[in-house]
Scaffold this active site. Structure first.
Site, mmCIF file in Angstrom:
data_model
loop_
_atom_site.group_PDB
_atom_site.id
_atom_site.type_symbol
_atom_site.label_atom_id
_atom_site.label_comp_id
_atom_site.label_asym_id
_atom_site.label_seq_id
_atom_site.Cartn_x
_atom_site.Cartn_y
_atom_site.Cartn_z
ATOM 1 N N ARG A 1 36.630 51.010 29.054
ATOM 2 C CA ARG A 1 37.545 51.346 30.142
ATOM 3 C C ARG A 1 38.735 52.106 29.556
ATOM 4 N NH1 ARG A 1 35.083 48.375 33.905
ATOM 5 N NH2 ARG A 1 34.731 46.138 33.652
ATOM 6 N N THR B 1 44.253 41.143 30.467
ATOM 7 C CA THR B 1 43.307 41.232 31.582
ATOM 8 C C THR B 1 42.612 39.889 31.820
ATOM 9 O OG1 THR B 1 42.942 43.574 31.208
ATOM 10 C CG2 THR B 1 41.159 42.355 32.290
ATOM 11 N N ARG C 1 28.707 35.342 31.670
ATOM 12 C CA ARG C 1 27.908 36.220 32.547
ATOM 13 C C ARG C 1 26.745 36.786 31.773
ATOM 14 N NH1 ARG C 1 32.548 39.135 36.207
ATOM 15 N NH2 ARG C 1 33.375 37.140 36.905
ATOM 16 N N ASP D 1 32.129 37.756 44.938
ATOM 17 C CA ASP D 1 32.631 36.387 45.108
ATOM 18 C C ASP D 1 33.932 36.324 45.894
ATOM 19 O OD1 ASP D 1 33.933 37.649 42.973
ATOM 20 O OD2 ASP D 1 34.419 35.751 42.008
ATOM 21 N N SER E 1 42.143 46.174 38.735
ATOM 22 C CA SER E 1 40.725 46.088 39.070
ATOM 23 C C SER E 1 40.515 45.524 40.482
ATOM 24 C CB SER E 1 40.018 45.224 38.045
ATOM 25 O OG SER E 1 40.661 43.959 37.955
ATOM 26 N N SER F 1 30.534 37.890 40.069
ATOM 27 C CA SER F 1 31.515 38.708 40.785
ATOM 28 C C SER F 1 30.968 40.034 41.292
ATOM 29 C CB SER F 1 32.717 38.920 39.873
ATOM 30 O OG SER F 1 33.730 39.580 40.551
ATOM 31 N N HIS F 2 31.445 41.121 40.691
ATOM 32 C CA HIS F 2 31.123 42.461 41.178
ATOM 33 C C HIS F 2 29.834 43.009 40.576
ATOM 34 C CE1 HIS F 2 33.486 42.283 37.590
ATOM 35 N NE2 HIS F 2 33.020 43.457 37.228
ATOM 36 N N LYS G 1 42.510 35.257 42.208
ATOM 37 C CA LYS G 1 42.846 36.359 43.089
ATOM 38 C C LYS G 1 42.082 36.162 44.399
ATOM 39 C CE LYS G 1 39.662 39.504 40.640
ATOM 40 N NZ LYS G 1 39.304 38.972 39.323
ATOM 41 N N THR H 1 35.792 37.654 29.981
ATOM 42 C CA THR H 1 37.021 37.750 30.777
ATOM 43 C C THR H 1 37.044 36.680 31.872
ATOM 44 O OG1 THR H 1 36.874 40.154 30.474
ATOM 45 C CG2 THR H 1 38.479 39.360 32.063
ATOM 46 N N ASP I 1 34.566 41.879 47.055
ATOM 47 C CA ASP I 1 33.471 41.909 46.080
ATOM 48 C C ASP I 1 32.516 40.723 46.237
ATOM 49 O OD1 ASP I 1 35.134 39.925 45.085
ATOM 50 O OD2 ASP I 1 34.640 40.381 43.000
ATOM 51 N N GLU J 1 45.989 42.822 39.457
ATOM 52 C CA GLU J 1 45.302 43.570 38.416
ATOM 53 C C GLU J 1 44.847 44.898 39.007
ATOM 54 O OE1 GLU J 1 43.029 41.188 35.279
ATOM 55 O OE2 GLU J 1 42.320 40.355 37.152
ATOM 56 N N LYS K 1 31.606 29.747 35.678
ATOM 57 C CA LYS K 1 32.983 29.659 35.204
ATOM 58 C C LYS K 1 33.485 28.257 35.499
ATOM 59 C CE LYS K 1 36.037 31.870 37.732
ATOM 60 N NZ LYS K 1 36.868 32.919 38.315
ATOM 61 N N ASP L 1 36.983 37.643 45.523
ATOM 62 C CA ASP L 1 38.336 37.616 44.983
ATOM 63 C C ASP L 1 38.966 39.010 44.857
ATOM 64 O OD1 ASP L 1 36.714 38.341 42.883
ATOM 65 O OD2 ASP L 1 37.443 36.824 41.478
ATOM 66 N N ARG L 2 38.154 40.066 45.016
ATOM 67 C CA ARG L 2 38.718 41.419 44.920
ATOM 68 C C ARG L 2 38.905 42.044 46.301
ATOM 69 N NH1 ARG L 2 36.212 44.694 39.851
ATOM 70 N NH2 ARG L 2 36.300 42.965 38.386
HETATM 71 C C1 VG1 Z 1 37.081 42.897 34.906
HETATM 72 C C2 VG1 Z 1 38.444 43.408 35.318
HETATM 73 C C3 VG1 Z 1 39.476 42.291 35.234
HETATM 74 C C4 VG1 Z 1 39.005 41.110 36.093
HETATM 75 C C5 VG1 Z 1 37.619 40.680 35.666
HETATM 76 C C6 VG1 Z 1 37.056 39.596 36.554
HETATM 77 O O1 VG1 Z 1 37.116 42.476 33.564
HETATM 78 O O2 VG1 Z 1 38.842 44.490 34.515
HETATM 79 O O3 VG1 Z 1 40.712 42.772 35.664
HETATM 80 O O4 VG1 Z 1 39.878 40.026 35.973
HETATM 81 O O5 VG1 Z 1 36.721 41.787 35.720
HETATM 82 O O6 VG1 Z 1 37.009 40.037 37.882
HETATM 83 P P1 VG1 Z 1 36.582 43.397 32.359
HETATM 84 O O7 VG1 Z 1 36.719 42.538 31.154
HETATM 85 O O8 VG1 Z 1 35.185 43.767 32.689
HETATM 86 O O9 VG1 Z 1 37.462 44.601 32.332
HETATM 87 V V1 VG1 Z 1 35.971 39.315 38.968
HETATM 88 O O10 VG1 Z 1 36.219 39.922 40.411
HETATM 89 O O11 VG1 Z 1 34.829 38.973 38.053
HETATM 90 O O12 VG1 Z 1 36.293 37.698 39.028
HETATM 91 CO CO CO Z 2 35.160 38.865 41.740
#
Ligand code: VG1
Ligand code: CO
Length: 544
Positions: A497, A345, A22, A280, A366, A113-114, A377, A18, A278, A364, A126, A282-283
């Site tokens: 999910r 997504t 990772r 990085d 998320s 990210s998270h 984001k 996505t 989060d 989103e 990325k 962006d959330r």
């Molecule tokens: C998750 C979220 C998606 C978001 C992605 C990256 O993906 O659902 O909405 O864009 O993380 O977020 P997935 O495929 O695990 O559902 V982040 O904060 O990594 O940049």
């Molecule tokens: Co993030």
């Protein structure tokens, strides 16, 4: 300094998900693993020689080592100039801004990210393109194809660059500029929001906020913005020092992983406003006193109130949301007479809409919200947006959301995650659902009649590209929905999910507990999906 050409063999698992590639840190630490992927990026991008790239990461374990390696591979591949954050740390939204402001060719963002960090945690890479946004699928597919055939990479032998403070260096013929990533970001925010009004609110003595950076990348940005520039008292920012392992926590701003902040906002003498971001940056999660704002509602509220923010006072052209995000924003868009887009997504799908001026705000479910100021984001942007609205309206977070529901109706919404379940049964479940949806239309389940059911496919309205198999959607005639999809960011097994949504126009029913309001749909999701059997779990791991 000499350029070495190192023989290598392809790895079979370098397919970006996505949001980039990772994997766990030990996977990235295998000899040649990182190098192969970086070389594959450079092999894929035409015309990158002599260009400027921005490089930075969220500061997690392996960030520094990876950056040194990337700089040497970049130098050996003829990149002209690299801008890199001090300590190698720059938030994802700040990198997006830096790419745009510096007319860079693109950027390399290091983050999972998270996901948790540390020696046994996750790492990620990325590639972002010239518009500052994540590379679209045609580029990530090409990079993946390259990783499957790569046979060598080029790297400069030489000493590491000192990333501890701003400065200019040479690596072979390549310029390296170590820069402060925070100041340009603060300046960008000043141009969008009414800082005077927010400052008045934060220094009034009548309003208290708490910003939890979860020991991740936004700490330095949050100190600079809230405590220094906007005058909030010291202590406003919690966990503001970035740590390589995020203090052992899970840097995911939701009700489960940001529990310390949740306890403060739901405790005695709670502040008026709470937010978290989060790994990085962006959330975002937005909380009021004793009140949680779902990200889907947040997008709808920002859309409805955008005219109160200087950067959007002339109106917005459209709003875009990812498919599983609730339709709350659609209702606002309909009233404003603007377009609303439903994308798969992942933020990469918003890039074209933003570039073409079709959408101004995106979101989103998320915990991601953003706008056309960059192409990622942006967690702190969302926090400032809420503060700007609060400062202008003089109402509480809860009052603002409740009156929003009064006007537009309430979209009850929840996501149930089944994390790290066995991969094969999860895939079988999705395969079964893909067949099942083909003839669900018109079927009755208790009070629910299926209005549409499909495996979501998206045709980009700008370039016509098609993305298939983006999640199972089952929509009912009363506006309720169930969505099933597998995560594309997890690194262990599969993460299922399940997204649940129902629409309630009647304000007298807006106080019902979300899980109770959604119970009939939760039961139906089990009936249709056979989740327990497929996951071997009685309950979700995370409910948001
Ligand atoms: C998750 C979220 C998606 C978001 C992605 C990256 O993906 O659902 O909405 O864009 O993380 O977020 P997935 O495929 O695990 O559902 V982040 O904060 O990594 O940049
Ligand atoms: Co993030």
């Amino acid at each position: 300094m000499t350029i070495e050409t190192v023989a290598t063999k392809p790895f079979s698992d370098q397919k970006p998900g996505t949001s980039g590639l990772r994997k766990s840190v030990p996977v990235f630490q295998q000899p040649h693993y990182l190098e192969n992927f970086i070389q594959a990026i450079f092999n894929t991008l035409d015309g990158i020689e002599g260009q400027t790239l921005v490089v930075g990461g969220d500061g997690r374990y392996y960030n520094r080592q990876a950056i040194q390696t990337i700089l040497k591979i970049a130098a050996a591949n003829g990149i002209g100039r690299i801008l890199v954050g001090t300590d190698g740390i720059v938030s994802t939204p700040a990198i997006s801004g830096l790419i745009r402001e510096n007319n860079a060719f693109g950027g390399i963002v290091l983050s999972a990210s998270h996901n948790p960090g540390g020696p046994e945690g996750d790492f990620g890479i990325k590639y972002n393109i010239t518009n500052g946004g994540p590379a679209p699928e045609n580029i990530t597919d090409a990079i993946y194809a390259e990783t499957k055939v790569i046979s060598s990479y080029k790297i400069l032998s030489g000493a590491d660059i000192n990333l501890d403070r701003p400065g200019s260096f040479k690596l072979g013929t390549m310029d390296v500029e170590v820069i402060d990533g925070v100041t340009p970001y603060v300046k960008m925010m000043e141009k969008i929001f009414d800082f005077d009004r927010i400052q008045t609110l934060l220094t009034s003595g009548k309003f208290k906020m708490c910003m939890d950076s979860l020991h991740a990348v936004t700490g330095p940005y949050a100190y600079a913005l809230f405590e220094q520039r906007l005058g909030a008292p010291k202590g406003t920012v919690l966990n503001g020092i970035p740590l390589e392992d995020f203090g052992g926590g899970h840097p995911d701003p939701n009700l489960v992983y940001a529990h310390d902040l949740v306890e403060i906002l739901f405790g005695q003498d709670a502040p008026d406003f709470g937010a978290a971001s989060d790994g990085d940056g962006d959330r975002n999660m937005i909380l009021g006193q004793n009140f949680f704002v779902t990200p889907s509602d947040s997008l709808a509220v920002l859309t409805a109130n955008a005219h109160l923010v200087p950067g959007y006072q002339n109106g917005i052209t459209g709003v875009a949301r990812s498919m599983p995000t609730s339709a709350a924003a659609d209702r606002v868009a309909a009233k404003l007479g603007i377009d609303c887009y439903e994308t798969p997504t992942g933020w990469k799908f918003f890039g074209n809409l933003l570039d073409a001026g079709k959408a101004t705000l995106c979101g989103e479910e998320s915990f991601g919200t953003g706008s056309n100021h960059i192409r990622e984001k942006d967690g702190l942007w969302a926090v400032l947006f809420w503060l700007n609205i609060l400062a202008v309206k003089g109402e509480s977070v809860e009052e603002i959301v409740r009156s929003h529901w009064q006007e537009f109706g309430r979209n009850f919404y929840s996501r149930h995650d089944y994390e790290e379940v066995a991969l094969e049964p999860a895939k079988e479940m999705m395969a079964r659902l893909q067949k099942l949806v083909l003839d669900l239309k018109g079927q009755q389940f208790g009070n629910y009649e299926v209005e549409y059911a499909d495996d979501f496919s998206y045709t980009d309205p700008v370039d016509g590209s098609v993305s298939k198999n983006q999640g199972i959607r089952i929509g009912f005639t009363d506006g309720s929905r169930i969505v099933f999809r597998l995560s594309g960011t997890g690194t262990k097994g599969a993460t299922l999910r399940v997204y649940l949504e129902s629409y309630e126009p009647d304000a007298s029913k807006h106080d019902i507990d979300t899980q109770k309001a959604l119970q009939p749909l939760i039961d139906l999701a089990e009936e249709i999906g056979q989740i327990r059997q497929s996951t071997g779990r009685e309950q979700p791991t995370v409910i948001t």
